[in-house]
Design a protein around this motif. Structure first.
Motif, short mmCIF file in Angstrom:
data_model
loop_
_atom_site.label_atom_id
_atom_site.label_comp_id
_atom_site.label_asym_id
_atom_site.label_seq_id
_atom_site.Cartn_x
_atom_site.Cartn_y
_atom_site.Cartn_z
N ASP A 96 4.62 -2.61 -0.25
CA ASP A 96 4.10 -3.86 -0.81
C ASP A 96 2.58 -3.82 -0.89
OD1 ASP A 96 4.50 -6.52 -1.79
OD2 ASP A 96 3.77 -7.28 0.13
N LEU A 97 1.95 -3.28 0.14
CA LEU A 97 0.50 -3.16 0.14
C LEU A 97 0.04 -2.25 -0.99
CD1 LEU A 97 -2.28 -3.62 1.39
CD2 LEU A 97 -1.79 -1.76 2.99
N ALA A 98 0.73 -1.13 -1.20
CA ALA A 98 0.36 -0.21 -2.28
C ALA A 98 0.45 -0.90 -3.63
CB ALA A 98 1.25 1.03 -2.25
N ARG A 99 1.50 -1.70 -3.83
CA ARG A 99 1.63 -2.41 -5.10
C ARG A 99 0.49 -3.41 -5.28
NH1 ARG A 99 7.20 -2.09 -3.80
NH2 ARG A 99 7.12 -4.07 -2.66
N SER A 100 0.16 -4.12 -4.22
CA SER A 100 -0.92 -5.11 -4.31
C SER A 100 -2.26 -4.43 -4.58
CB SER A 100 -1.00 -5.92 -3.01
OG SER A 100 0.14 -6.75 -2.87
N CYS A 101 -2.51 -3.31 -3.91
CA CYS A 101 -3.77 -2.59 -4.11
C CYS A 101 -3.89 -2.11 -5.55
CB CYS A 101 -3.87 -1.41 -3.15
SG CYS A 101 -4.10 -1.87 -1.42
N GLU A 102 -2.82 -1.57 -6.10
CA GLU A 102 -2.87 -1.09 -7.48
C GLU A 102 -3.05 -2.25 -8.45
OE1 GLU A 102 -0.19 1.50 -10.66
OE2 GLU A 102 -0.07 1.92 -8.51
N LEU A 103 -2.38 -3.36 -8.20
CA LEU A 103 -2.53 -4.52 -9.08
C LEU A 103 -3.94 -5.07 -9.05
CD1 LEU A 103 0.86 -6.34 -8.48
CD2 LEU A 103 -0.03 -5.61 -10.69
N VAL A 104 -4.58 -5.05 -7.88
CA VAL A 104 -5.96 -5.54 -7.79
C VAL A 104 -6.87 -4.71 -8.68
CG1 VAL A 104 -7.95 -5.66 -6.25
CG2 VAL A 104 -5.77 -6.63 -5.53
N VAL A 105 -6.71 -3.37 -8.64
CA VAL A 105 -7.54 -2.50 -9.48
C VAL A 105 -7.27 -2.76 -10.95
CG1 VAL A 105 -8.11 -0.11 -10.05
CG2 VAL A 105 -7.65 -0.74 -7.68
#
Length: 213
Positions: free
Chosen positions: A163-172
């Protein structure tokens, strides 16, 4: 990086800010850097080699800024927001970073192939530049993975990593969307968009049991 090489890259970057890459002459770059044209060719081999080295340097500089943002004090939300703001700022201010992150290379810019090219250079930095250059997907993945590593390091809360990886990618990706769609000076749109995807509940360990996504 030797001083002469750095000076040549600075001169090439300055020349590119003033005119299209196709009209930038090697002799002018060498003169602006205060070195001989032979020194330029010894370092880069060709104009294509110079372009690859310039792109590699700007990519590295962008990632240094990412590390700085992720290493700043504050919680996960603040650090990811800082990363988003840096990404938008770097893309707006640096045409090469913008092209690397979006894949949109204008006619004014050099557009070296992203795949590795044969290299006979004796200069280690040039051999690296002659290797594969990052695609937009590569850069987003690097930033995502570095963000996950920074936010799950020693002493950090342990959120759901996927979930964190998805959020990090979405932020970028949101930062890039704001950069492309919003006019200059709209830093607030980047901040607010990033904040929506970095709300505290997304990084709470209880999400693993509550099923929050």
């Amino acid at each position: 990086m030797p001083a002469a090489r750095e000076s040549l890259l600075d001169a090439a970057y300055t020349a590119l800010a003033r005119r299209s890459w196709s009209t930038v002459r090697m002799v002018d770059v060498a003169a602006a850097a205060g070195v001989s044209r032979q020194t330029l060719y010894n370092e880069f081999g060709s104009k294509e080699g110079l372009a690859r080295a310039l792109v590699r340097r700007e990519a590295d500089g962008y990632l240094v800024g990412v590390e700085r943002a992720l290493g700043s004090h504050g919680d996960a939300r603040e650090r990811l927001t800082a990363t988003a703001e840096w990404t938008a700022s770097a893309a707006r201010e640096n045409a090469l970073v913008r092209a690397m992150l979006t894949g949109c290379w204008s006619e004014r810019l050099p557009s070296p192939t992203l795949s590795a090219v044969p290299s006979s250079s004796a200069v280690p930095a040039q051999r690296r530049a002659d290797g594969p250059l990052p695609s937009p997907g590569d850069l987003v993945a690097v930033v995502r993975d570095r963000a996950v590593a920074a936010l799950t390091g020693p002493g950090a809360a342990k959120p759901d990593t996927a979930d964190l990886a998805r959020s990090c990618e979405l932020v970028v990706r949101l930062a890039l969307s704001c950069c492309v769609a919003a006019p200059p000076g709209r830093a607030g749109s980047v901040n607010s968009s990033a904040a929506r995807w970095t709300s505290p509940h997304r990084f709470s360990a209880r999400n693993r049991t509550a099923g929050v996504r």
